[in-house]
Design an enzyme around this catalytic site. Sequence first.
Site, PDB file in Angstrom:
ATOM      1  CB  SER A 212      -0.859  -0.003   1.269  1.00  0.00           C
ATOM      2  OG  SER A 212      -1.473   1.263   1.465  1.00  0.00           O
TER       3      SER A 212
ATOM      4  CE1 TYR B 162      -3.637  -2.382   5.279  1.00  0.00           C
ATOM      5  CE2 TYR B 162      -3.306  -0.041   4.863  1.00  0.00           C
ATOM      6  CZ  TYR B 162      -3.570  -1.315   4.393  1.00  0.00           C
ATOM      7  OH  TYR B 162      -3.768  -1.521   3.050  1.00  0.00           O
TER       8      TYR B 162
HETATM    9  P1  NDP Z   1     -11.178  -6.336   0.390  1.00  0.00           P
HETATM   10  O1  NDP Z   1     -11.655  -6.124   1.786  1.00  0.00           O
HETATM   11  O2  NDP Z   1     -12.163  -6.245  -0.721  1.00  0.00           O
HETATM   12  O3  NDP Z   1     -10.411  -7.709   0.272  1.00  0.00           O
HETATM   13  C1  NDP Z   1      -9.631  -8.229   1.311  1.00  0.00           C
HETATM   14  C2  NDP Z   1      -9.476  -9.707   1.104  1.00  0.00           C
HETATM   15  O4  NDP Z   1      -8.658 -10.221   2.157  1.00  0.00           O
HETATM   16  C3  NDP Z   1     -10.797 -10.441   1.145  1.00  0.00           C
HETATM   17  O5  NDP Z   1     -10.830 -11.399   0.130  1.00  0.00           O
HETATM   18  C4  NDP Z   1     -10.785 -11.112   2.504  1.00  0.00           C
HETATM   19  O6  NDP Z   1     -11.467 -12.354   2.409  1.00  0.00           O
HETATM   20  C5  NDP Z   1      -9.287 -11.349   2.717  1.00  0.00           C
HETATM   21  N1  NDP Z   1      -8.972 -11.491   4.126  1.00  0.00           N
HETATM   22  C6  NDP Z   1      -9.116 -10.583   5.120  1.00  0.00           C
HETATM   23  N2  NDP Z   1      -8.760 -11.117   6.293  1.00  0.00           N
HETATM   24  C7  NDP Z   1      -8.391 -12.404   6.052  1.00  0.00           C
HETATM   25  C8  NDP Z   1      -7.933 -13.473   6.850  1.00  0.00           C
HETATM   26  N3  NDP Z   1      -7.774 -13.357   8.169  1.00  0.00           N
HETATM   27  N4  NDP Z   1      -7.639 -14.648   6.251  1.00  0.00           N
HETATM   28  C9  NDP Z   1      -7.797 -14.804   4.917  1.00  0.00           C
HETATM   29  N5  NDP Z   1      -8.234 -13.831   4.097  1.00  0.00           N
HETATM   30  C10 NDP Z   1      -8.525 -12.647   4.667  1.00  0.00           C
HETATM   31  O7  NDP Z   1     -10.041  -5.237   0.191  1.00  0.00           O
HETATM   32  P2  NDP Z   1      -8.987  -5.003  -0.984  1.00  0.00           P
HETATM   33  O8  NDP Z   1      -9.301  -5.825  -2.164  1.00  0.00           O
HETATM   34  O9  NDP Z   1      -8.885  -3.550  -1.136  1.00  0.00           O
HETATM   35  O10 NDP Z   1      -7.658  -5.501  -0.276  1.00  0.00           O
HETATM   36  C11 NDP Z   1      -6.716  -6.347  -0.896  1.00  0.00           C
HETATM   37  C12 NDP Z   1      -5.327  -5.885  -0.533  1.00  0.00           C
HETATM   38  O11 NDP Z   1      -5.118  -4.584  -1.060  1.00  0.00           O
HETATM   39  C13 NDP Z   1      -5.079  -5.779   0.977  1.00  0.00           C
HETATM   40  O12 NDP Z   1      -3.821  -6.302   1.283  1.00  0.00           O
HETATM   41  C14 NDP Z   1      -5.101  -4.266   1.218  1.00  0.00           C
HETATM   42  O13 NDP Z   1      -4.321  -3.921   2.333  1.00  0.00           O
HETATM   43  C15 NDP Z   1      -4.519  -3.770  -0.084  1.00  0.00           C
HETATM   44  N6  NDP Z   1      -4.782  -2.361  -0.397  1.00  0.00           N
HETATM   45  C16 NDP Z   1      -6.056  -1.904  -0.586  1.00  0.00           C
HETATM   46  C17 NDP Z   1      -6.289  -0.574  -0.878  1.00  0.00           C
HETATM   47  C18 NDP Z   1      -7.663  -0.034  -1.087  1.00  0.00           C
HETATM   48  O14 NDP Z   1      -7.818   1.202  -1.159  1.00  0.00           O
HETATM   49  N7  NDP Z   1      -8.691  -0.852  -1.219  1.00  0.00           N
HETATM   50  C19 NDP Z   1      -5.165   0.385  -1.004  1.00  0.00           C
HETATM   51  C20 NDP Z   1      -3.868  -0.211  -0.799  1.00  0.00           C
HETATM   52  C21 NDP Z   1      -3.697  -1.527  -0.508  1.00  0.00           C
HETATM   53  P3  NDP Z   1     -12.411 -12.994   3.537  1.00  0.00           P
HETATM   54  O15 NDP Z   1     -13.166 -11.876   4.172  1.00  0.00           O
HETATM   55  O16 NDP Z   1     -13.233 -13.960   2.763  1.00  0.00           O
HETATM   56  O17 NDP Z   1     -11.467 -13.681   4.461  1.00  0.00           O
END
Ligand code: NDP
Length: 272
Positions: free
Chosen positions: A149, A162
């Site tokens: 990020s 984070y």
């Molecule tokens: P989402 O919340 O849409 O996706 C997050 C994903 O992570 C989900 O599929 C969720 O699946 C999974 N997840 C969360 N906790 C767990 C866990 N304990 N075990 C397994 N899976 C887990 O957000 P994003 O798509 O935005 O996030 C994806 C990545 O992008 C992250 O690393 C985030 O930090 C990064 N990011 C996002 C930004 C944004 O603005 N959106 C900006 C910069 C970075 P489930 O709930 O099914 O477990």
Amino acid sequence: MTYFEGKVVIVTGASTGIGRATAELFAQRGAKVAITGRNAESLEKTRQLCEKAAGGSADKVHVVIADVTKEEDTKRIIAETVNKFGQLDVLVNNAGAGTKPGYNDSHFTQPLEVFDYVMNLNARSLIALDQEAIPHLKKTKGNIVNVSSIGAFKAFPALAYYCMAKAAIDQLNRVLAIDLAKEGIRVNNINPGPVRTEFTTAMGMPDASQDWMEENIVKPNCPLGRSATPEEMATVIAFLANNDEARFVTGQLLVADGGTSISSPPLPTQAS
Ligand code: NDP
């Protein structure tokens, strides 16, 4: 025939957002994909999208319901994928969240249990997955792409834990890239800016807050004037994961933020 035909790709956090779009793109480009997350219903939707993207091939998509904060689950993600598809070419470490479920932020005043969870999910789990994946990646000369990020180097005040976790994986990326270069394994990070996903919902924010943030935070600070789509992140991840196109790229942070992190406020004479 695309580069990813016959390749095996794991995408963690594939149940929504960036992970879902990434899994779909790899499937469309011919890869066999293992998709993981905790939410079985959302993963089933991703599975269907991947199957469709793969031209209806159900046998090219494998679902692993798993919590990456649990070591037995991270071992299972790699083992099940290799058992199912026979090899591993790309590990996309994408699962992540801004805080622990039940907490609205990861401000530095939050209890240390929030720190432990956020570090585990966004940093420690990568080490657990990498340790299991590397013996398989050695065989295929594969690679790792981590979703970091811009919070790794910009300060988001209410997200101290984070930001710390993402900074940790940026440094892990560099060290691992050097350690694994002799094995022919590349390691890179993508550092997105704001992307419209479930990220804020997972932090307990109402859906409507995304529109407010788009108008008041994203647009004024992003030279390209908007949040990214998950699909725009997926194409960058696929580039980094491509051993033809990105073969000389390793240990890098590819910032994909519409210019947000390099922009400064306009001079008074330029402000309109
Ligand atoms: P989402 O919340 O849409 O996706 C997050 C994903 O992570 C989900 O599929 C969720 O699946 C999974 N997840 C969360 N906790 C767990 C866990 N304990 N075990 C397994 N899976 C887990 O957000 P994003 O798509 O935005 O996030 C994806 C990545 O992008 C992250 O690393 C985030 O930090 C990064 N990011 C996002 C930004 C944004 O603005 N959106 C900006 C910069 C970075 P489930 O709930 O099914 O477990």
